[in-house]
Design a protein around this motif. Structure first.
Motif, PDB file in Angstrom:
ATOM      1  N   ILE A   5       0.860  -1.179   0.000  1.00 20.00           N
ATOM      2  CA  ILE A   5       0.000   0.000   0.000  1.00 20.00           C
ATOM      3  C   ILE A   5       0.897   1.229   0.000  1.00 20.00           C
ATOM      4  O   ILE A   5       1.807   1.343   0.815  1.00 20.00           O
ATOM      5  N   VAL A   6       0.644   2.152  -0.941  1.00 18.37           N
ATOM      6  CA  VAL A   6       1.456   3.362  -1.047  1.00 18.37           C
ATOM      7  C   VAL A   6       0.566   4.591  -0.989  1.00 18.37           C
ATOM      8  O   VAL A   6      -0.624   4.534  -1.268  1.00 18.37           O
ATOM      9  N   CYS A   7       1.177   5.701  -0.625  1.00 16.26           N
ATOM     10  CA  CYS A   7       0.536   7.006  -0.679  1.00 16.26           C
ATOM     11  C   CYS A   7       1.486   7.907  -1.451  1.00 16.26           C
ATOM     12  O   CYS A   7       2.630   8.093  -1.029  1.00 16.26           O
ATOM     13  N   VAL A   8       1.052   8.420  -2.591  1.00 17.51           N
ATOM     14  CA  VAL A   8       1.906   9.249  -3.428  1.00 17.51           C
ATOM     15  C   VAL A   8       1.261  10.614  -3.623  1.00 17.51           C
ATOM     16  O   VAL A   8       0.039  10.755  -3.629  1.00 17.51           O
ATOM     17  N   VAL A   9       2.112  11.628  -3.754  1.00 19.62           N
ATOM     18  CA  VAL A   9       1.676  12.994  -4.003  1.00 19.62           C
ATOM     19  C   VAL A   9       2.335  13.438  -5.293  1.00 19.62           C
ATOM     20  O   VAL A   9       3.560  13.356  -5.425  1.00 19.62           O
ATOM     21  N   GLY A  10       1.537  13.860  -6.259  1.00 17.75           N
ATOM     22  CA  GLY A  10       2.108  14.273  -7.534  1.00 17.75           C
ATOM     23  C   GLY A  10       1.113  15.062  -8.356  1.00 17.75           C
ATOM     24  O   GLY A  10       0.055  15.464  -7.862  1.00 17.75           O
ATOM     25  N   ASN A  11       1.452  15.261  -9.625  1.00 22.94           N
ATOM     26  CA  ASN A  11       0.611  16.027 -10.540  1.00 22.94           C
ATOM     27  C   ASN A  11       0.065  15.124 -11.643  1.00 22.94           C
ATOM     28  O   ASN A  11       0.775  14.240 -12.133  1.00 22.94           O
ATOM     29  N   VAL A  12      -1.156  15.402 -12.057  1.00 21.76           N
ATOM     30  CA  VAL A  12      -1.787  14.641 -13.129  1.00 21.76           C
ATOM     31  C   VAL A  12      -1.052  14.959 -14.429  1.00 21.76           C
ATOM     32  O   VAL A  12      -0.937  16.116 -14.826  1.00 21.76           O
ATOM     33  N   ALA A  13      -0.551  13.919 -15.096  1.00 23.62           N
ATOM     34  CA  ALA A  13       0.234  14.099 -16.318  1.00 23.62           C
ATOM     35  C   ALA A  13      -0.587  13.885 -17.585  1.00 23.62           C
ATOM     36  O   ALA A  13      -0.256  14.449 -18.632  1.00 23.62           O
ATOM     37  N   THR A  14      -1.619  13.064 -17.527  1.00 24.26           N
ATOM     38  CA  THR A  14      -2.475  12.825 -18.700  1.00 24.26           C
ATOM     39  C   THR A  14      -3.936  12.934 -18.282  1.00 24.26           C
ATOM     40  O   THR A  14      -4.282  12.697 -17.124  1.00 24.26           O
ATOM     41  N   VAL A  69     -10.987  15.318 -12.058  1.00 21.93           N
ATOM     42  CA  VAL A  69      -9.534  15.392 -12.228  1.00 21.93           C
ATOM     43  C   VAL A  69      -9.172  15.924 -13.609  1.00 21.93           C
ATOM     44  O   VAL A  69      -9.722  15.476 -14.613  1.00 21.93           O
ATOM     45  N   GLU A  70      -8.234  16.883 -13.625  1.00 17.89           N
ATOM     46  CA  GLU A  70      -7.748  17.460 -14.871  1.00 17.89           C
ATOM     47  C   GLU A  70      -6.222  17.465 -14.869  1.00 17.89           C
ATOM     48  O   GLU A  70      -5.586  17.413 -13.812  1.00 17.89           O
ATOM     49  N   VAL A  71      -5.645  17.574 -16.066  1.00 17.50           N
ATOM     50  CA  VAL A  71      -4.186  17.592 -16.216  1.00 17.50           C
ATOM     51  C   VAL A  71      -3.604  18.772 -15.436  1.00 17.50           C
ATOM     52  O   VAL A  71      -4.131  19.879 -15.458  1.00 17.50           O
ATOM     53  N   GLY A  72      -2.505  18.494 -14.729  1.00 20.76           N
ATOM     54  CA  GLY A  72      -1.794  19.527 -13.982  1.00 20.76           C
ATOM     55  C   GLY A  72      -2.204  19.667 -12.533  1.00 20.76           C
ATOM     56  O   GLY A  72      -1.510  20.321 -11.747  1.00 20.76           O
ATOM     57  N   GLN A  73      -3.322  19.084 -12.148  1.00 18.32           N
ATOM     58  CA  GLN A  73      -3.783  19.226 -10.769  1.00 18.32           C
ATOM     59  C   GLN A  73      -2.936  18.392  -9.818  1.00 18.32           C
ATOM     60  O   GLN A  73      -2.537  17.275 -10.155  1.00 18.32           O
ATOM     61  N   PRO A  74      -2.657  18.922  -8.609  1.00 14.15           N
ATOM     62  CA  PRO A  74      -1.925  18.140  -7.611  1.00 14.15           C
ATOM     63  C   PRO A  74      -2.871  17.193  -6.878  1.00 14.15           C
ATOM     64  O   PRO A  74      -3.940  17.593  -6.438  1.00 14.15           O
ATOM     65  N   LEU A  75      -2.475  15.918  -6.781  1.00 18.52           N
ATOM     66  CA  LEU A  75      -3.313  14.909  -6.138  1.00 18.52           C
ATOM     67  C   LEU A  75      -2.546  14.151  -5.070  1.00 18.52           C
ATOM     68  O   LEU A  75      -1.320  14.044  -5.119  1.00 18.52           O
ATOM     69  N   VAL A  76      -3.294  13.600  -4.138  1.00 18.38           N
ATOM     70  CA  VAL A  76      -2.785  12.644  -3.151  1.00 18.38           C
ATOM     71  C   VAL A  76      -3.539  11.349  -3.422  1.00 18.38           C
ATOM     72  O   VAL A  76      -4.767  11.337  -3.459  1.00 18.38           O
ATOM     73  N   ILE A  77      -2.785  10.266  -3.637  1.00 19.46           N
ATOM     74  CA  ILE A  77      -3.408   8.999  -4.014  1.00 19.46           C
ATOM     75  C   ILE A  77      -2.933   7.899  -3.084  1.00 19.46           C
ATOM     76  O   ILE A  77      -1.728   7.772  -2.823  1.00 19.46           O
ATOM     77  N   GLN A  78      -3.860   7.104  -2.594  1.00 15.26           N
ATOM     78  CA  GLN A  78      -3.532   5.929  -1.796  1.00 15.26           C
ATOM     79  C   GLN A  78      -4.073   4.713  -2.521  1.00 15.26           C
ATOM     80  O   GLN A  78      -5.188   4.724  -3.037  1.00 15.26           O
ATOM     81  N   GLY A  79      -3.240   3.664  -2.584  1.00 12.19           N
ATOM     82  CA  GLY A  79      -3.676   2.457  -3.258  1.00 12.19           C
ATOM     83  C   GLY A  79      -2.632   1.368  -3.234  1.00 12.19           C
ATOM     84  O   GLY A  79      -1.600   1.488  -2.576  1.00 12.19           O
ATOM     85  N   ARG A  80      -2.915   0.294  -3.976  1.00 12.16           N
ATOM     86  CA  ARG A  80      -2.027  -0.864  -4.030  1.00 12.16           C
ATOM     87  C   ARG A  80      -1.046  -0.705  -5.188  1.00 12.16           C
ATOM     88  O   ARG A  80      -1.461  -0.494  -6.332  1.00 12.16           O
ATOM     89  N   LEU A  81       0.241  -0.822  -4.908  1.00 13.07           N
ATOM     90  CA  LEU A  81       1.280  -0.716  -5.924  1.00 13.07           C
ATOM     91  C   LEU A  81       1.447  -2.061  -6.616  1.00 13.07           C
ATOM     92  O   LEU A  81       1.543  -3.102  -5.965  1.00 13.07           O
ATOM     93  N   LYS A  82       1.477  -2.025  -7.957  1.00  7.79           N
ATOM     94  CA  LYS A  82       1.698  -3.233  -8.756  1.00  7.79           C
ATOM     95  C   LYS A  82       2.752  -2.897  -9.800  1.00  7.79           C
ATOM     96  O   LYS A  82       2.557  -1.987 -10.608  1.00  7.79           O
ATOM     97  N   VAL A  83       3.857  -3.620  -9.779  1.00  8.32           N
ATOM     98  CA  VAL A  83       4.924  -3.406 -10.753  1.00  8.32           C
ATOM     99  C   VAL A  83       4.882  -4.566 -11.733  1.00  8.32           C
ATOM    100  O   VAL A  83       4.955  -5.729 -11.342  1.00  8.32           O
ATOM    101  N   ALA A  97       4.802   0.770 -13.430  1.00  2.00           N
ATOM    102  CA  ALA A  97       4.368   0.856 -12.034  1.00  2.00           C
ATOM    103  C   ALA A  97       2.938   1.377 -12.028  1.00  2.00           C
ATOM    104  O   ALA A  97       2.678   2.499 -12.457  1.00  2.00           O
ATOM    105  N   ASP A  98       2.018   0.544 -11.574  1.00  7.54           N
ATOM    106  CA  ASP A  98       0.602   0.898 -11.538  1.00  7.54           C
ATOM    107  C   ASP A  98       0.146   1.030 -10.091  1.00  7.54           C
ATOM    108  O   ASP A  98       0.651   0.336  -9.204  1.00  7.54           O
ATOM    109  N   ILE A  99      -0.819   1.897  -9.884  1.00  5.63           N
ATOM    110  CA  ILE A  99      -1.441   2.031  -8.564  1.00  5.63           C
ATOM    111  C   ILE A  99      -2.925   1.772  -8.733  1.00  5.63           C
ATOM    112  O   ILE A  99      -3.604   2.476  -9.490  1.00  5.63           O
TER     113      ILE A  99
END
Length: 158
Positions: A5-14, A69-83, A97-99
């Motif tokens: 389980i991961v929590c990532v903070v980033g920007n929407v790229a697509t 959700v739109e491109v460029g918006q900052p998000l916080v996402i929690q979910g299951r990491l699958k590589v 790497a999928d979440i």
């Protein structure tokens, strides 16, 4: 049980891609997560390596992602990491790497948002089948000669 389980903070790229599948709604988009660190030599914040994740949302979360959700918006996402590692025709191996998202929200440290509760869909109206009568019906014949209507004492005496 042994999920990462991961929590990532980033920007929407697509832009989110929304699809109605047989298993229910699904949405996916790419998220760019760039590490930032303090460079002591330059006395400034410096961008590090950028990781890209494919974020998958299902069911009601997918519907809400498509609407919010739109491109460029900052998000916080929690979910299951699958590589995943795969080899395509004539190409070398690639890794993805999928979440599989459980929760997605806007990063309020970098902006504001207005929350609107999603309306619950109305359950489909079922064809009106009458409810069965589970009560035992009373006999309609009340004559004294009917053994069903006689008391045990009167049944023995006759």
């Amino acid at each position: 049980m042994n999920e990462t389980i991961v929590c990532v903070v980033g920007n929407v790229a697509t832009a989110p891609v929304y699809r109605e599948l047989a298993a229910g709604p699904s949405a996916r988009f790419r998220l760019a997560v760039t590490a930032r660190y303090w460079d002591r030599e330059k006395s400034t914040w410096t961008d590090g390596h950028t990781n890209f994740f494919t974020v998958w949302a299902n069911r009601q979360l997918a519907v809400n992602v498509a609407a919010s959700v739109e491109v460029g918006q900052p998000l916080v996402i929690q979910g299951r990491l699958k590589v995943r590692t795969d080899a395509r025709e004539g190409q070398q191996q690639w890794t993805s790497a999928d979440i599989d998202a459980v929760a997605i929200g806007h990063d309020l440290a970098r902006g504001t948002a207005v929350f609107h509760r999603a309306a619950k869909p109305e359950p489909p109206a079922t064809a009106g089948r009458p409810e069965p009568n589970w009560e035992t019906p009373r006999p309609t014949n009340t004559s004294d000669g009917d053994p069903a209507q006689q008391t045990p004492e009167s049944a023995v005496m006759t």
